[in-house]
Write a protein that holds these residues in place. Sequence first.
Motif, short mmCIF file in Angstrom:
data_model
loop_
_atom_site.label_atom_id
_atom_site.label_comp_id
_atom_site.label_asym_id
_atom_site.label_seq_id
_atom_site.Cartn_x
_atom_site.Cartn_y
_atom_site.Cartn_z
N PHE A 117 -2.42 -3.94 3.56
CA PHE A 117 -2.61 -5.31 3.11
C PHE A 117 -2.92 -5.38 1.62
N VAL A 118 -3.77 -4.49 1.12
CA VAL A 118 -4.08 -4.54 -0.31
C VAL A 118 -2.87 -4.10 -1.14
N TYR A 119 -2.10 -3.15 -0.67
CA TYR A 119 -0.85 -2.81 -1.33
C TYR A 119 0.06 -4.03 -1.39
N SER A 120 0.13 -4.76 -0.27
CA SER A 120 1.02 -5.91 -0.16
C SER A 120 0.65 -7.02 -1.13
N LEU A 121 -0.64 -7.26 -1.30
CA LEU A 121 -1.08 -8.28 -2.25
C LEU A 121 -0.58 -7.96 -3.66
N ASN A 122 -0.66 -6.70 -4.04
CA ASN A 122 -0.22 -6.29 -5.37
C ASN A 122 1.29 -6.41 -5.51
N ILE A 123 2.02 -6.04 -4.47
CA ILE A 123 3.48 -6.15 -4.49
C ILE A 123 3.91 -7.61 -4.65
N ILE A 124 3.34 -8.48 -3.83
CA ILE A 124 3.72 -9.89 -3.84
C ILE A 124 3.32 -10.57 -5.15
N LYS A 125 2.18 -10.19 -5.69
CA LYS A 125 1.74 -10.77 -6.95
C LYS A 125 2.79 -10.58 -8.04
N GLY A 126 3.47 -9.45 -8.01
CA GLY A 126 4.48 -9.18 -9.01
C GLY A 126 5.82 -9.84 -8.74
N MET A 127 5.98 -10.44 -7.56
CA MET A 127 7.27 -11.02 -7.18
C MET A 127 7.28 -12.54 -7.20
N LEU A 128 6.14 -13.17 -6.94
CA LEU A 128 6.10 -14.61 -6.79
C LEU A 128 6.42 -15.35 -8.09
#
Length: 314
Positions: A117-128
């Motif tokens: 989940f914490v990995y995912s937050l960082n990934i999505i932050k860079g995509m949105l």
Amino acid sequence: MKGIKILSTGHYAPSKVVSNDDLAKVVDTSDEWIKSRTGIANRHISVDQNTSELAYLAAKDAIEKGKIDTAKIKYILVATFTPDDYTPSTACIVQKKLGLNDQEIMAFDINAACSGFVYSLNIIKGMLQKDEYAIIIGSEVISKLIDWQDRGTCILFGDGAGAAVVEGSDEHLFYSYNNSTGNEEALYCKGRTFNNISEGYLYMDGREVFKFAVDAINKSIQNLLSQSGLTLDEIDYVVCHQANYRIISHVYKKLKADPGKFFMNLQEYGNTSAASIPMALSEMNEQGLLKENQKIICVGFGSGLTWGATLFEW
């Protein structure tokens, strides 16, 4: 954009509850033995719902609670190490279940185990991009990979899913720290190989994982505080991966921190891997603990070995 804003949360746990007393009927253990070593009293176990169904129900819960405009959803990301199938991704199955096949969505899974989940937050932050939403889901049916005769693992894990709908934000701070090191010995679940078509059970070296976990949590928190220039006193909550009461209590004692900052619900759900942090956030949200502008640190650690953390504003 500087950070992200969590618009809504949701979670789902299967209705079947397995207590410590239930486990004591099948393995050499007891309620007192389990609670004193882990803090866990119950865990929810799926009977006939696979990972995608739990993920869908958690996402649906988050969408309904937040009255989310699904037309703005551009990404579905599922963190899991227990997918329904090797392919398609769990996220694609969730997209179909949500009835979102007729719009442009990027759907994919990641496997960072309990750090997912914490990995995912960082990934999505860079995509949105502006005015875009993403659904981030942690979902696991770990029970299908458990040897119910192995006391070292069967007492620890449960099934569940947690979800968050997020959007990009220029007003909300966001700091992240993610790391990993290749380790196939401390915590693993073997898959299919060229010469072996059977899939194995989850294995964990409890002592090694404990040492790794307390060090990873401390390093992750210190890294975020250093990046942000904040002190732990300025953080409202620390939401750790819900693995073991002893791990979390060891950390807050070492940091001389207020135990009330460290939310725990592992007593009811056990270790749900990638689902544990979003499930905890969803329960905190339901209980009215999370308020606007609060600063939250989420810390994950697990197989890989992977670990990392995010600091964001509610």
